[in-house]
Scaffold this active site. Structure first.
Site: not given
Length: 367
Positions: A187, A214, A310
């Site tokens: 991310s 992401h 995540d």
């Protein structure tokens, strides 16, 4: 008005983070400076009009954040970005430019070169108050990742200390056998980490690489093109029922999770948009969960820089199936949220910088 002197730094309160603004527009510098100084967490240490002045400033003073425009006379911000990272001595670079809207190739390039994040300069549709909110939000998330949460069933809840991340030797990370697939989750800060990792892989490396980063859907075509160059191999944005093939990279689209399903003669991608615990779309957890089911002990999962948790639930699934999990270390991460959450579960075999992870993958035993 803040001086544009390249060698004079303003005093910053000890409880504030220091900011250097690099932008050729005096109006933009003044506007951004007012917004930064209006906060109770950040203060402008300096404001300069070009890259040369920024280098001169950084030789005399250290800052926590560099707000960098990309389009400037002389050396562009994009060209100078890698050298500014070095000159910044740990400063995080937030690109603030009209060249970085959703889907812009400049955005992906800036992130791949090491920018921590990007923000579009305000246009006709963005009020100054809204831009101030976005700027504050971007700055805050660089320094204050959400609290780490250990997934249910992963053992006792342990809040990891940043200095205590296990710097396990590479032998510990490769000791669970060979692997037939590499799955990477990333991310904030992950694109730069991916670029460092992929550059270490030789052309002869043949295992398929699955990546969940992401990013919005509009970025994906540029992102895939960038990864193909960095990795020296074809890169595809995943589509439903796409076959997983050796020597290729597959990235999750921005609007679906990427799962792996077994076929009689291999494996394929399935795209889903179910709600997941992390709230991310795409999420790393479904990718890790599914490669645990399909590849088991012959899967390698990697968690790179990013906010939140995540990937931590999927990391537990992967470990339980016999696979190996590696996380990016604290020192090289823009945000040690996702790697830290994975470490907190107790299933990570090693933490290391992304280039070292790439070398570890390249040196894996042959199946």
């Amino acid at each position: 008005m803040i001086s544009a002197s390249p060698v004079s730094a303003r005093n910053v309160p000890p409880d504030h983070r220091s900011v250097l603004i690099v932008d050729d527009s005096a109006v933009a510098r003044s506007m951004i400076a007012r917004m930064v100084d209006a906060s109770d967490r950040y203060a402008v240490a300096g404001s300069v009009a070009n890259v040369d002045a920024a280098f001169a400033f950084l030789m005399r003073a250290r800052v926590d954040v560099i707000l960098l425009d990309l389009e400037m006379p002389g050396v562009s911000g994009l060209t100078a970005l890698p050298d500014l990272i070095t000159a910044g001595r740990g400063a995080k670079i937030l690109v603030v430019s009209a060249s970085t809207p959703d889907g812009a190739s400049a955005t992906v390039q800036a992130l791949a070169l090491g920018a921590a994040d990007t923000l579009v300069k305000p246009g006709a549709q963005t009020t100054s108050s809204r831009f101030a909110e976005l700027l504050s939000e971007r700055l805050d998330r660089l320094f204050d990742p959400p609290a780490l949460v250990v997934p249910r069933g992963a053992g006792a809840a342990v809040e990891p200390k940043l200095s205590a991340a296990p710097p396990c030797p590479t032998s510990a990370a490769s000791g669970r056998g060979t692997f037939d697939v590499v799955a990477i989750g990333a991310s904030t800060g992950g694109i730069h980490a991916l670029s460092l990792l992929l550059r270490e892989l030789p052309a002869s490396f043949s295992a398929p690489i699955l990546i969940t980063q992401h990013l919005p859907t509009t970025f994906m075509s540029h992102f895939a093109a960038q990864l193909a160059v960095l990795g020296g191999r074809p890169c595809d944005v995943a589509t439903d029922y796409m076959r997983i093939r050796p020597g290729r990279i597959v990235v999750a689209p921005g609007d679906h999770h990427m799962k792996v399903v077994a076929l009689t003669d291999g494996a394929a991608i399935r795209l889903i948009d179910d709600t997941v615990a992390s709230g991310c779309l795409p999420s790393i957890d479904p990718m890790f969960d599914s490669i645990a089911e399909v590849f088991g002990a012959r899967a390698l999962g990697i968690v790179l820089s990013g906010m939140g948790r995540d990937g931590s639930t999927g990391a537990v699934s992967l470990h339980r199936a016999g696979g190996t999990v590696i996380a990016q270390d604290v020192a090289s991460s823009v945000v040690w949220g996702m790697p830290g959450a994975a470490v907190a579960t107790g299933v990570v075999s090693a933490t290391m910088p992304p280039d070292a992870i790439g070398r570890l993958i390249a040196a894996r035993p042959k199946p």
